[in-house]
Enzyme design. Structure first.
Site, PDB file in Angstrom:
ATOM      1  N   GLY A  14       0.840  -1.208   0.000  1.00 66.36           N
ATOM      2  CA  GLY A  14       0.000   0.000   0.000  1.00 66.36           C
ATOM      3  C   GLY A  14       0.868   1.249   0.000  1.00 66.36           C
ATOM      4  N   ARG A  75       0.787  -4.831  -5.924  1.00 67.64           N
ATOM      5  CA  ARG A  75       0.928  -6.080  -5.177  1.00 67.64           C
ATOM      6  C   ARG A  75       1.280  -7.117  -6.248  1.00 67.64           C
ATOM      7  NH1 ARG A  75      -0.648  -4.145   0.067  1.00 67.64           N
ATOM      8  NH2 ARG A  75      -2.578  -2.958  -0.020  1.00 67.64           N
ATOM      9  N   ASP A 106       5.413  -5.243   5.866  1.00 66.64           N
ATOM     10  CA  ASP A 106       6.047  -6.530   6.169  1.00 66.64           C
ATOM     11  C   ASP A 106       6.131  -7.450   4.950  1.00 66.64           C
ATOM     12  OD1 ASP A 106       3.286  -6.833   6.259  1.00 66.64           O
ATOM     13  OD2 ASP A 106       3.315  -8.288   7.890  1.00 66.64           O
ATOM     14  N   THR A 128       4.193   2.380   5.585  1.00 69.14           N
ATOM     15  CA  THR A 128       2.783   1.978   5.588  1.00 69.14           C
ATOM     16  C   THR A 128       2.042   2.858   6.585  1.00 69.14           C
ATOM     17  OG1 THR A 128       1.209   0.308   6.356  1.00 69.14           O
ATOM     18  CG2 THR A 128       3.451  -0.005   7.090  1.00 69.14           C
ATOM     19  N   ASP A 130      -0.315   2.041   8.302  1.00 69.67           N
ATOM     20  CA  ASP A 130      -0.833   1.225   9.407  1.00 69.67           C
ATOM     21  C   ASP A 130       0.064   1.248  10.648  1.00 69.67           C
ATOM     22  OD1 ASP A 130      -2.672   0.517   7.447  1.00 69.67           O
ATOM     23  OD2 ASP A 130      -1.701  -1.393   7.002  1.00 69.67           O
ATOM     24  N   ASP A 132       2.156  -0.848  11.489  1.00 71.05           N
ATOM     25  CA  ASP A 132       1.991  -2.176  12.092  1.00 71.05           C
ATOM     26  C   ASP A 132       3.222  -3.052  11.944  1.00 71.05           C
ATOM     27  OD1 ASP A 132       1.811  -2.484   9.368  1.00 71.05           O
ATOM     28  OD2 ASP A 132       0.160  -3.911   9.423  1.00 71.05           O
ATOM     29  N   ARG A 174      -5.509  -1.985   8.490  1.00 69.02           N
ATOM     30  CA  ARG A 174      -5.513  -3.449   8.311  1.00 69.02           C
ATOM     31  C   ARG A 174      -5.925  -4.103   9.638  1.00 69.02           C
ATOM     32  NH1 ARG A 174      -3.693  -6.232   3.864  1.00 69.02           N
ATOM     33  NH2 ARG A 174      -2.368  -4.549   3.154  1.00 69.02           N
TER      34      ARG A 174
HETATM   35  P1  ADP Z   1       3.040  -4.599   2.458  1.00 66.22           P
HETATM   36  O1  ADP Z   1       4.455  -4.511   2.037  1.00 66.22           O
HETATM   37  O2  ADP Z   1       2.407  -3.257   2.642  1.00 66.22           O
HETATM   38  O3  ADP Z   1       2.860  -5.522   3.658  1.00 66.22           O
HETATM   39  P2  ADP Z   1       2.003  -6.732   0.748  1.00 66.22           P
HETATM   40  O4  ADP Z   1       1.796  -7.692   1.868  1.00 66.22           O
HETATM   41  O5  ADP Z   1       0.985  -6.658  -0.320  1.00 66.22           O
HETATM   42  O6  ADP Z   1       2.191  -5.234   1.281  1.00 66.22           O
HETATM   43  O7  ADP Z   1       3.419  -7.087   0.091  1.00 66.22           O
HETATM   44  C1  ADP Z   1       3.924  -6.305  -0.977  1.00 66.22           C
HETATM   45  C2  ADP Z   1       4.587  -7.193  -1.966  1.00 66.22           C
HETATM   46  O8  ADP Z   1       5.730  -7.838  -1.376  1.00 66.22           O
HETATM   47  C3  ADP Z   1       3.756  -8.352  -2.501  1.00 66.22           C
HETATM   48  O9  ADP Z   1       2.874  -7.942  -3.518  1.00 66.22           O
HETATM   49  C4  ADP Z   1       4.807  -9.280  -3.024  1.00 66.22           C
HETATM   50  O10 ADP Z   1       5.303  -8.851  -4.288  1.00 66.22           O
HETATM   51  C5  ADP Z   1       5.924  -9.117  -2.007  1.00 66.22           C
HETATM   52  N1  ADP Z   1       5.820 -10.181  -0.990  1.00 66.22           N
HETATM   53  C6  ADP Z   1       4.899 -10.292  -0.021  1.00 66.22           C
HETATM   54  N2  ADP Z   1       5.065 -11.423   0.698  1.00 66.22           N
HETATM   55  C7  ADP Z   1       6.122 -12.058   0.155  1.00 66.22           C
HETATM   56  C8  ADP Z   1       6.817 -13.288   0.432  1.00 66.22           C
HETATM   57  N3  ADP Z   1       6.425 -14.107   1.415  1.00 66.22           N
HETATM   58  N4  ADP Z   1       7.872 -13.595  -0.340  1.00 66.22           N
HETATM   59  C9  ADP Z   1       8.272 -12.783  -1.341  1.00 66.22           C
HETATM   60  N5  ADP Z   1       7.660 -11.617  -1.657  1.00 66.22           N
HETATM   61  C10 ADP Z   1       6.622 -11.254  -0.928  1.00 66.22           C
HETATM   62  O1  F6P Z   2      -1.684  -1.333   4.345  1.00 66.17           O
HETATM   63  C1  F6P Z   2      -2.313  -0.138   4.003  1.00 66.17           C
HETATM   64  C2  F6P Z   2      -3.785  -0.362   3.777  1.00 66.17           C
HETATM   65  O2  F6P Z   2      -4.370   0.858   3.392  1.00 66.17           O
HETATM   66  C3  F6P Z   2      -4.555  -0.960   4.968  1.00 66.17           C
HETATM   67  O3  F6P Z   2      -4.858   0.014   5.940  1.00 66.17           O
HETATM   68  C4  F6P Z   2      -5.757  -1.534   4.298  1.00 66.17           C
HETATM   69  O4  F6P Z   2      -6.285  -2.620   5.026  1.00 66.17           O
HETATM   70  C5  F6P Z   2      -5.199  -2.011   2.972  1.00 66.17           C
HETATM   71  O5  F6P Z   2      -3.984  -1.313   2.747  1.00 66.17           O
HETATM   72  C6  F6P Z   2      -6.120  -1.767   1.800  1.00 66.17           C
HETATM   73  O6  F6P Z   2      -5.561  -2.372   0.694  1.00 66.17           O
HETATM   74  P1  F6P Z   2      -5.997  -2.019  -0.806  1.00 66.17           P
HETATM   75  O7  F6P Z   2      -5.381  -0.694  -1.146  1.00 66.17           O
HETATM   76  O8  F6P Z   2      -5.415  -3.138  -1.585  1.00 66.17           O
HETATM   77  O9  F6P Z   2      -7.478  -1.928  -0.817  1.00 66.17           O
END
Ligand code: ADP
Ligand code: F6P
Length: 361
Positions: A14, A75, A106, A128, A130, A132, A174
């Site tokens: 995000g 993503r 994360d 982020t 969040d 978090d 989230r």
């Molecule tokens: P955030 O970084 O905000 O937590 P996401 O969980 O969507 O957001 O993760 C962002 C991107 O990081 C994912 O779309 C993916 O490309 C990569 N990613 C997430 N989890 C993994 C994983 N377990 N191994 C490798 N890449 C990952």
């Molecule tokens: O991680 C940032 C965030 O805005 C969260 O607060 C929310 O749950 C999520 O992303 C929303 O994701 P998307 O933009 O994919 O709807």
């Protein structure tokens, strides 16, 4: 010390206000050290597809004040697959990218650790709204998002006061309730609902009724997104039904994620960006920049991710994790430190919550 030709920078997950400040700082600090910067578009997707551009210092002009991310975000589930990571590695080789700064949450850090283990040094920066990520007290975007929430809810409060109404407001975050908790204090909410600190409908209703009896006319109930998608709407109906006070529901949703970054997010983004470059050029990899106890610090990504899972499973109760497996790489002393760290984080939330409940109404 390894010789860097170019470093790549990407934003993933995000988007968050202040990511641009970090991208700018990474570019300018690397350039100041004689290292070129490659902007990677749309996070790991751009790395797989080779969607990159060599940046000069002027490519990051006039971005510090803009919300979103000029590098765009996406993503990218393909990056979790071995073939996706190999493609990403090929892009690094093709464009002579010797290290990467990955800005995100994360999930982004999991990607960075996977890439580090495949020979591309990576440093993560928490970005982020969040907030978090357990290993850091601060992630880029959090302050701006909270200021936006306060501005929006102050408006709702004005109209609640005129009409003697209640407004239930669902706030992004989230699973985590940090935004709802802090903004709840800042807007003088009558009640705050978070996953981490359970409260009952009866308590919420009783707080509203007590405040009403004392002459209060506006009632704001902050609900963290982590309570589930229907919680806020159901609560809205319940409050109206039981108290007889007209009650409306508002979901602020993505509006909270946009907008010009606050001073704090610009400064944090800049400081964290500078630190990430310093770390890469010092030969560090598989680490994250953190902010703890008022200082920029660093942690191993694997430790940060394990700590995060421990907090989210054992303390906050958002997700289940196999704790034995999670903590297996750590000594009993290290485990103790991790538990104490997480317990303290939850205690800080509880402390704020107690204050919120004491001073509202
Ligand atoms: P955030 O970084 O905000 O937590 P996401 O969980 O969507 O957001 O993760 C962002 C991107 O990081 C994912 O779309 C993916 O490309 C990569 N990613 C997430 N989890 C993994 C994983 N377990 N191994 C490798 N890449 C990952
Ligand atoms: O991680 C940032 C965030 O805005 C969260 O607060 C929310 O749950 C999520 O992303 C929303 O994701 P998307 O933009 O994919 O709807």
């Amino acid at each position: 010390m390894p010789k860097f030709r170019r470093i790549g920078v990407l934003t993933s997950g995000g988007d968050a206000p202040g990511m641009n400040a970090a991208v700018r700082a990474v570019t300018r600090c690397a350039n100041a050290n004689g290292v070129e910067v490659v902007g990677i578009y749309e996070g790991y997707k751009g790395l797989i597809e080779g969607n990159v551009k060599v940046f000069g210092p002027r490519d990051v002009s006039n971005i510090i004040n803009h919300g979103g991310t000029v590098l765009y975000s996406a993503r990218c589930p393909e990056f979790k697959e071995e073939w996706g990571m190999q493609k990403a590695k090929e892009t690094c080789e093709k464009y002579q990218i010797d290290g990467i700064v990955a800005i995100g949450g994360d999930g982004t850090f999991r990607g960075a650790t996977d890439l580090s283990l495949r020979g591309i040094p990576c440093i993560g920066i928490p970005g982020t709204i969040d907030n978090d990520i357990t290993a850091t007290d601060y992630s880029i975007g959090y302050d701006t998002a909270m200021n936006t929430v306060v501005e929006m809810v102050d408006r709702l409060r004005d109209t609640c006061e005129s009409h003697c109404r209640c407004n239930v407001v669902e706030i992004m975050g989230r699973n985590a309730g940090y935004i709802a908790l802090n903004t709840g204090i800042a807007v003088g909410a009558t009640a705050i609902c978070l996953w981490e600190i359970p409260t009952t409908e009866d308590e919420i209703i009783s707080r509203i009724e007590t405040a009403r009896a004392e002459g209060k006319r506006n009632f704001i109930i902050m609900v963290a997104e982590g309570m589930g998608s229907e919680f806020g709407e159901n609560l809205t109906k319940k409050v109206e039904e039981i108290t007889g006070i007209e009650t409306r529901f508002a979901r602020l949703a993505h509006v909270v994620r946009g907008g010009s970054p606050s001073l704090r997010d610009r400064v944090m983004g800049s400081e964290m960006g500078a630190k990430a470059v310093e770390m890469l050029l010092d030969g560090k990899s598989n680490m994250v920049v953190c902010y703890r106890h008022g200082e920029i610090r660093t942690s191993e990504i694997t430790w940060a991710l394990a700590l995060d899972k421990l907090f989210k499973s054992h303390y906050a109760g958002y997700k289940k994790a196999d704790e034995e497996k999670l903590l297996a790489p750590y000594t009993p002393e290290e485990r103790e430190i991790m538990h104490a760290f997480c317990a303290n984080k939850l205690e800080q939330m509880k402390h704020l919550y107690r204050i919120a409940m004491e001073i509202s109404n």
